[in-house]
Design a protein around this motif. Structure first.
Motif, PDB file in Angstrom:
ATOM      1  N   GLY A  54       0.661  -1.029   0.072  1.00 19.13           N
ATOM      2  CA  GLY A  54       0.014   0.009  -0.263  1.00 19.13           C
ATOM      3  C   GLY A  54       0.762   1.232  -0.189  1.00 19.13           C
ATOM      4  N   ALA A  55       2.133   1.045   0.905  1.00 15.71           N
ATOM      5  CA  ALA A  55       3.089   2.481   0.322  1.00 15.71           C
ATOM      6  C   ALA A  55       3.594   2.815  -0.017  1.00 15.71           C
ATOM      7  CB  ALA A  55       4.291   1.918   1.792  1.00 15.71           C
ATOM      8  N   GLY A  56       4.044   1.281  -1.222  1.00 12.53           N
ATOM      9  CA  GLY A  56       4.479   1.437  -2.248  1.00 12.53           C
ATOM     10  C   GLY A  56       3.773   2.488  -4.000  1.00 12.53           C
ATOM     11  N   ALA A  57       2.227   1.930  -3.361  1.00 15.20           N
ATOM     12  CA  ALA A  57       1.052   2.648  -4.410  1.00 15.20           C
ATOM     13  C   ALA A  57       0.644   3.259  -4.064  1.00 15.20           C
ATOM     14  CB  ALA A  57      -0.638   1.474  -4.596  1.00 15.20           C
ATOM     15  N   LEU A  58       0.773   4.348  -3.436  1.00 17.21           N
ATOM     16  CA  LEU A  58       0.850   5.308  -2.514  1.00 17.21           C
ATOM     17  C   LEU A  58       1.434   6.374  -3.197  1.00 17.21           C
ATOM     18  CD1 LEU A  58      -1.762   7.554  -0.524  1.00 17.21           C
ATOM     19  CD2 LEU A  58       0.701   6.824   1.207  1.00 17.21           C
ATOM     20  N   LEU A  59       3.269   6.010  -3.082  1.00 14.78           N
ATOM     21  CA  LEU A  59       4.260   6.573  -3.025  1.00 14.78           C
ATOM     22  C   LEU A  59       3.965   6.886  -5.252  1.00 14.78           C
ATOM     23  CD1 LEU A  59       7.148   7.837  -2.596  1.00 14.78           C
ATOM     24  CD2 LEU A  59       8.234   5.433  -3.464  1.00 14.78           C
ATOM     25  N   GLY A  67      -5.550   1.229  -2.304  1.00 11.87           N
ATOM     26  CA  GLY A  67      -5.294  -0.602  -1.696  1.00 11.87           C
ATOM     27  C   GLY A  67      -5.631  -1.666  -2.590  1.00 11.87           C
ATOM     28  N   TRP A  68      -5.844  -1.550  -4.187  1.00 12.73           N
ATOM     29  CA  TRP A  68      -5.268  -2.625  -4.641  1.00 12.73           C
ATOM     30  C   TRP A  68      -3.374  -2.331  -5.045  1.00 12.73           C
ATOM     31  CZ3 TRP A  68      -8.068  -5.126  -7.168  1.00 12.73           C
ATOM     32  CH2 TRP A  68      -9.041  -4.555  -7.276  1.00 12.73           C
ATOM     33  N   GLY A  69      -2.806  -1.942  -4.225  1.00 13.10           N
ATOM     34  CA  GLY A  69      -1.361  -1.866  -4.150  1.00 13.10           C
ATOM     35  C   GLY A  69      -1.384  -3.192  -2.924  1.00 13.10           C
ATOM     36  N   ALA A  70      -2.024  -2.837  -1.552  1.00 12.00           N
ATOM     37  CA  ALA A  70      -2.235  -3.497  -0.401  1.00 12.00           C
ATOM     38  C   ALA A  70      -2.345  -4.765  -0.174  1.00 12.00           C
ATOM     39  CB  ALA A  70      -3.199  -2.561   0.704  1.00 12.00           C
ATOM     40  N   LEU A  71      -3.404  -5.185  -1.279  1.00 18.31           N
ATOM     41  CA  LEU A  71      -3.597  -6.492  -1.960  1.00 18.31           C
ATOM     42  C   LEU A  71      -2.741  -6.927  -2.864  1.00 18.31           C
ATOM     43  CD1 LEU A  71      -6.728  -8.647  -2.085  1.00 18.31           C
ATOM     44  CD2 LEU A  71      -7.301  -7.038  -4.461  1.00 18.31           C
ATOM     45  N   VAL A  72      -1.948  -6.325  -3.585  1.00 19.72           N
ATOM     46  CA  VAL A  72      -1.671  -6.911  -4.291  1.00 19.72           C
ATOM     47  C   VAL A  72       0.185  -7.184  -3.338  1.00 19.72           C
ATOM     48  CG1 VAL A  72       0.874  -6.992  -6.645  1.00 19.72           C
ATOM     49  CG2 VAL A  72      -1.388  -6.216  -6.465  1.00 19.72           C
ATOM     50  N   GLY A  73       0.957  -6.395  -2.434  1.00 18.59           N
ATOM     51  CA  GLY A  73       1.364  -6.632  -1.449  1.00 18.59           C
ATOM     52  C   GLY A  73       1.014  -8.292  -0.971  1.00 18.59           C
ATOM     53  N   ALA A  74       0.129  -8.346  -0.541  1.00 13.47           N
ATOM     54  CA  ALA A  74      -0.539  -9.058   0.299  1.00 13.47           C
ATOM     55  C   ALA A  74      -0.608 -10.775  -0.440  1.00 13.47           C
ATOM     56  CB  ALA A  74      -1.705  -9.027   1.191  1.00 13.47           C
TER      57      ALA A  74
END
Length: 304
Positions: A54-59, A67-74
């Motif tokens: 999520g932090a990477g997607a935010l950056l 949301g999608w970044g957190a989902l991919v990371g998890a």
């Protein structure tokens, strides 16, 4: 109270309540399986990698892609857990390595992000104002997928969770089920990071299931109770956080913890009552035996 009623009429609060209800349903369904498989530490590790995603997607893409970044990371880290961390003696070490890596990576991404500090803070403790229509759609899609997979594979998954050795001997695909369950857990954890934050997602996925386990040994009843406890914690936490304007995670964690304490006390009382009931017949039998021995000793002995 008036502030709470006023905010309940706002659209973002209604969206947060819907998102919380979906998340609590998924957490309640998966929680007993997580507890049965001894994967509480894995939830924490998955949350940290979801935080990093999520932090990477935010950056890179802004707040709308969190949301999608957190989902991919998890999901990625869940696949790693499912593939590498199957053995009990190596599971904790694999999770610990990935957990520390994900936490450090997330902190780095947050340090490089120069936008609103509330977006960074929300990844750690949750942010209900960040739940929009797009998040609700992703929640709904993920929820349908998780519930559908559980409906199809719940019985073999439960068997593999409670007794993996026997399940493997009976032909159950334990390894495939472990990977599938890890992906479901990763998706649900990613949703939890969006709502309650990475720091306290354990309070939603573990505490209601642990509380239900104190009241019943039936997997079905434990799942129903876990869903109820999770719904009360999430929805109650959202409502309680409105008036003071604080993050919902401490309220969710507090309600879940109080529920666990109550269930633990009730479970201990029930265990004591059952133990006292089982001791009553044995004591009466001992009394009867001693009475018979006394009568036998008082009866005249035959003369030789």
């Amino acid at each position: 109270m008036s502030t709470t009623w006023f905010l309940l009429g706002e659209g973002f609060v209604r969206q947060a309540l819907l998102a919380g209800a979906v998340l609590a349903l998924l957490a309640g369904l998966l929680g007993p399986l997580v507890v049965g498989r001894g994967m509480a530490f894995a939830v924490h590790g998955t949350a940290e990698l979801s935080f990093a995603g999520g932090a990477g997607a935010l950056l890179l893409f802004g707040a709308g892609a969190v949301g999608w970044g957190a989902l991919v990371g998890a999901v990625l880290v869940a696949l790693v857990f499912g593939a590498l961390g199957l053995a009990a003696h190596e599971r904790d070490s694999v999770i610990g390595v990935l957990l520390s890596f994900g936490l450090g990576l997330g902190v780095l991404f947050q340090s490089l992000y120069t936008g609103r500090s509330a977006n960074k803070f929300g990844l750690l403790v949750g942010q209900i104002v960040g739940v929009d229509t797009g998040d609700l759609v992703s929640l709904a899609v993920t929820g349908v997928v998780v519930v559908g997979v559980l409906a199809i594979a719940y019985r073999p998954l439960l068997f593999a969770s409670l007794d993996p050795t026997m399940a493997a001997a009976r032909g159950v695909p334990v390894r495939a089920l472990s990977v599938a369950f890890a992906v479901l857990l990763g998706a649900t954890t990613a949703l939890g990071v969006q709502i309650v934050g990475a720091l306290l997602v354990l309070s939603l996925l573990i505490t209601p299931a642990a509380a239900a386990a104190r009241l019943t040994a039936s997997p079905l009843r434990a799942t129903v109770l876990a869903v109820v406890f999770a719904e009360v914690a999430v929805l109650g936490g959202i409502v309680a956080s409105l008036a003071p304007g604080l993050p919902i995670s401490p309220f969710v964690a507090g309600i879940a913890f109080v529920t666990y304490l109550i269930c633990r006390v009730v479970g201990s009382l029930r265990t004591r009552r059952r133990a006292s009931r089982t001791r009553v017949p044995s004591s009466s039998t001992d009394t009867s035996t001693s009475s018979q021995s006394a009568l036998a000793s008082q009866s005249p002995r035959p003369r030789s």
